[in-house]
Structure formats: structure tokens, C-alpha cells
Scaffold this active site. Structure first.
Site, PDB file in Angstrom:
ATOM      1  N   CYS A   1      50.293  30.345  27.712  1.00 43.13           N
ATOM      2  CA  CYS A   1      48.839  30.226  27.757  1.00 43.13           C
ATOM      3  C   CYS A   1      48.151  31.456  27.177  1.00 43.13           C
ATOM      4  O   CYS A   1      46.948  31.432  26.924  1.00 43.13           O
ATOM      5  CB  CYS A   1      48.367  29.995  29.195  1.00 43.13           C
TER       6      CYS A   1
ATOM      7  N   HIS B   1      58.949  29.721  33.970  1.00 44.03           N
ATOM      8  CA  HIS B   1      58.067  29.859  35.132  1.00 44.03           C
ATOM      9  C   HIS B   1      58.682  29.275  36.403  1.00 44.03           C
ATOM     10  O   HIS B   1      58.776  29.950  37.435  1.00 44.03           O
ATOM     11  CB  HIS B   1      56.721  29.188  34.850  1.00 44.03           C
TER      12      HIS B   1
END
Length: 460
Positions: free
Chosen positions: A44, A11
């Protein structure tokens, strides 16, 4: 032309690389090394994949080696960085895991993320040198990478005899996985050493809502129990705590992560938890070396100081800040800081929070107070799809400044937490919040909505 080497491309690294190339691509050569075979996996979302709430993992990736190279970067996958010579400005890499290579740099950006924590549990060991965190006991699983999730799914599909699953760790990932396994019809036990779940994000009355939600769906809670051993003859058979023994077929360890900062080699200043200590420009203690994402600290507006808050949203923002500072012509961009805004949705219960809980606020030395309110989302005459909302606001009694907020409902109340995130960042007082212009329409809320009423109800 300056050469920027980025170590890690998930990320934070992906956001950083794309921003450098989009803004200063004509001035910089960008070289990326990552030890994994894929990038940008949304961890997630892995519980959604495991629990078959989505059809497959494809949508959990938003970037690739090819997309970064198309933007102008030179990307090496499966290529772990073994060491860094900070004096010579050289990165020593094992290309494709086998060929030694030295890459020089003008600027170096660490986006090395974090690694799973393995507590001292008898019978739980990691295969030495395995970058995918593979355990020595069959069906003892870690969950972080795409490969970890894929392995769990493949084992569940191939072995219908895996009927009893224990999840160790009742943070966000553990709670989400408990739901996922229960959705598959497994007998699920959720274990944690503390006596509640989501303890880092919510005060007791909110974590109790989640406890009841899990129990109502048949998940056994073994809170306040320390895992001492995992036993089995090659495969997992039992999980033993200081209070009970559970017969299980699979154990998933989700007890948390620690920053991956081994490449600092004792030369870069670290935070108390081992993260790279950075300033608001994402600079480390060594000139021309930056750190972003889960391997680095952030500035926490709620406490007014450096802190460690590992969230994908924080990773992306730190990546953008580092990109602008490392890739530009000396222009200085500072982070606005973070509040640790977060959320979770388990079955139909949605919970969001930002800033400090009351317990944390007191721990950080604030003379903290709370104001709470519970009401329907919409006027009573809206008879369908109108659920109760519970809100708690934490503020400082001396300065009156808002320090944190927690909201829970079956409604999607997630956007409301952004108001509180900005309030913490801008040091809004509880009195000012009470007078904030919040629109009204029966389809959405009440004239005196729960945010306004909670603020008006502040008594201390």
C-alpha cells in the site's frame, strides 16, 4: 513439542509466526517457507515510493527473515513449496529454488497470499515460471512485490523517454499509481472496464468525487473501456481498447488479484472465487490445516456470511486467530469477523468506507436505505483549515441496523470510520447512532456534527 509449518511470510504469515512464538514459543517449533527474497513489504506504500513522496523503500518493511529467526522461527527464503502430502503431513519444498526437501508437520498454515490477475489481452504475457510476474513485453509492468516497484522506479530513472504511462485498473492500487506517475510529470491515462473508479468501495456520488479529483490534476480517464491489446516492437508502444488507441511508453496492470491456492491440489474446499474456505477459527476442510490472509475467506459481519475481502488489516487479524488456535492447547479463539474497512488519500482528497455500499446492500438482499449529510468539519467561525465533509450511511429499513458508511473530505476524517466498523459488528441501529455520545470542541467538530446529523436525518 508440536511442529507448525507456515507457508508464506508476508502480512498474515508474519503476524501468525510472531504470535505463536510470543504466546506458545516453548510448546512449538515453527518452520517458515517463503518463495520470495523479502517479507513484510507494505504494498500500500509502493505508490508513495514510486511518486517520490517518501525518500526510499526502507520504511515499507516492518519485519525480516532475521527478526523472525530472532523470535525463534526457522525461516527459508527463496524456497517455494511445490506440493503437500496431506495424508503423510509432509510439505515438499525446493530450498533456495534448487534443492528438493521434505518437511513434516503437525499443523500447517497457508499464508500464500494472492497473485496478479492477467486478463486476456493480446500482447500481454508473463514469462513462464517467473515468480516476480515479469512480462514478455518490455515496460509492461505488474505491481505487487517489492521487486515490481523497484523495477518500475529503475526504468523511469534510466529512461527519461518514458513520458506516457497507462494504468489499467481503477481500484485502490490503480488510482494511487496514477497519482504517483502524475507527480513525476508523466502523461497518465487511467483505464477501467467499468465507468467509474473505486467501484467496490463507494457509491457513485463518492466515486465521482475521486473522478473529478483525478481529472483536476490532469489525469486522463478512459473509463468504460475494455483493453484489447498492448502492442509494440519488443517495448510497449500502444494500448488499444474497444474505443480508443493510446500511444504510451509504459503500461502498468493493476486489475486485481486472485487467491493463491494451488497447493490445495483439489483436496481443500474452496470458496466461489477460489479462496480457501475457512471457519472462524481459520481452519480449512482438512484437519490441522489452516489458511490466513489473502488466500482465505473471512466472515463478513455486514452480510452475515462468509466472504472474500483481501486487505492487509484482515490478513493480520486472521494470522493472530490462526496462531492462537494452531499454537495453543486446544483453546478455541474465533474471529470477530470483519467489515472491510478501508481508506484512500489522493492529493488532498481523503475517502474512507466500511461495510456495504447501497448497491451491494441491495445485491445481498437487504431492504436498504441511506441517509446523507454534508457540512463543515468545524463551526463556521473556525476560518482556517475547516473543510466540508460528506457522509453517507447505509442501513436496513426493516431491522434499522447500520450496514455501511462512506466519508469524504480534505480533512483527515479517517478515525470516524472505526465508529461505523464497530457499529456494523455490534449491529447498532441508526436511531441508536443518533444518540451516541460524540464529544464536541470547536477545534475538532460541531456540536451537532455530521455523524449525528446524518443519523438524525434518516427518514425511511
Amino acid at each position: 513439542m508440536s511442529k507448525i509449518v507456515v507457508v508464506g511470510a508476508n502480512h498474515a504469515g508474519t503476524a501468525c509466526v510472531n504470535k505463536i512464538l510470543a504466546t506458545y514459543g516453548d510448546k512449538n517449533e515453527v518452520v517458515v517457507f517463503d518463495q520470495n527474497s523479502n517479507i513484510s513489504f507494505l504494498g500500500c506504500g509502493m505508490a508513495l515510493w514510486i511518486g517520490k513522496q517518501i525518500s526510499g523503500p526502507e520504511g515499507l518493511f516492518y519485519a525480516s527473515k532475521e527478526s523472525l529467526e530472532e523470535a525463534g522461527a526457522k525461516v527459508y527464503m527463496n524456497s517455494p513449496v511445490e506440493s503437500v502430502d496431506y495424508d503423510k503431513k509432509e510439505v515438499h519444498v525446493l530450498l533456495d529454488g534448487k534443492t528438493k526437501h521434505v518437511e513434516s508437520y503437525d499443523k500447517l498454515i497457508f499464508a500464500t497470499g494472492s497473485t496478479p490477475i492477467l486478463p486476456p489481452i493480446k500482447g500481454a504475457e508473463i514469462v513462464p515460471g517467473n515468480r516476480e510476474f515479469k512480462a514478455t513485453l518490455e515496460n509492461l509492468q505488474f505491481v505487487k512485490l517489492y521487486q515490481n516497484s523497484e523495477e518500475v522506479i529503475n526504468k523511469l530513472n534510466a529512461n527519461p523517454d518514458i513520458k506516457r504511462v497507462a494504468v489499467v485498473g481503477a481500484g485502490y492500487i490503480g488510482v494511487e499509481l496514477a497519482e504517483a506517475f502524475e507527480r513525476l510529470g508523466k502523461e497518465v491515462t487511467l483505464v477501467d472496464i467499468v465507468d467509474t473508479c473505486l467501484a467496490g468501495y463507494y457509491d457513485t456520488e463518492f466515486s465521482n468525487l475521486m473522478k473529478k479529483n483525478l481529472e483536476d490534476h490532469g489525469i486522463k480517464l478512459a473509463f468504460g473501456q475494455k483493453v484489447e491489446a498492448i502492442e509494440g516492437n519488443e517495448k510497449v508502444e500502444r494500448l488499444i481498447t474497444d474505443k480508443e488507441t493510446f500511444d504510451v511508453d509504459m503500461v502498468v496492470l493493476a486489475v486485481g488479484f486472485r487467491p493463491n491456492t494451488a497447493l490445495g491440489d483439489g483436496k481443500i474446499e474452496l470458496f466461489r472465487n477460489g479462496a480457501f474456505l475457512v471457519n472462524k477459527k481459520q481452519e480449512t476442510s482438512i484437519k490441522d490445516v489452516y489458511a490466513i490472509g489473502d488466500c482465505a475467506t473471512v466472515y463478513d459481519n455486514a452480510v452475515g456470511d462468509t466472504n472474500y475481502i483481501a486487505l492487509a488489516s484482515n490478513a493480520v487479524r486472521t494470522g493472530l486467530v490462526a496462531a492462537l488456535n494452531a499454537g495453543g492447547d486446544g483453546d478455541v479463539v474465533e474471529s470477530a469477523g470483519v467489515q472491510g474497512s478501508n481508506g484512500i488519500c489522493i492529493y488532498d482528497l481523503k475517502m474512507v468506507s466500511t461495510g456495504l455500499t447501497l448497491e451491494k446492500a441491495k445485491r445481498f438482499g437487504y431492504n436498504a436505505a441511506v441517509t446523507e449529510y454534508t457540512d463543515l468539519q468545524k463551526p463556521e467561525f473556525i476560518e482556517h483549515d475547516n473543510h466540508e465533509v460528506k457522509i453517507k450511511i447505509v442501513y436496513d429499513k426493516d431491522s434499522r441496523v447500520i450496514l455501511g458508511a462512506q466519508i469524504a473530505s480534505k480533512e483527515d476524517i479517517s478515525m470516524g470510520i472505526h465508529l461505523f466498523s464497530l457499529a456494523i459488528q455490534e449491529k447498532v441501529t441508526i436511531e441508536k447512532l443518533a444518540l451516541t455520545d460524540i464529544f464536541f470542541l470547536p477545534h475538532f467538530n460541531k456540536p451537532y456534527n455530521y455523524i449525528t446529523m446524518a443519523a438524525l436525518s434518516a427518514k425511511e
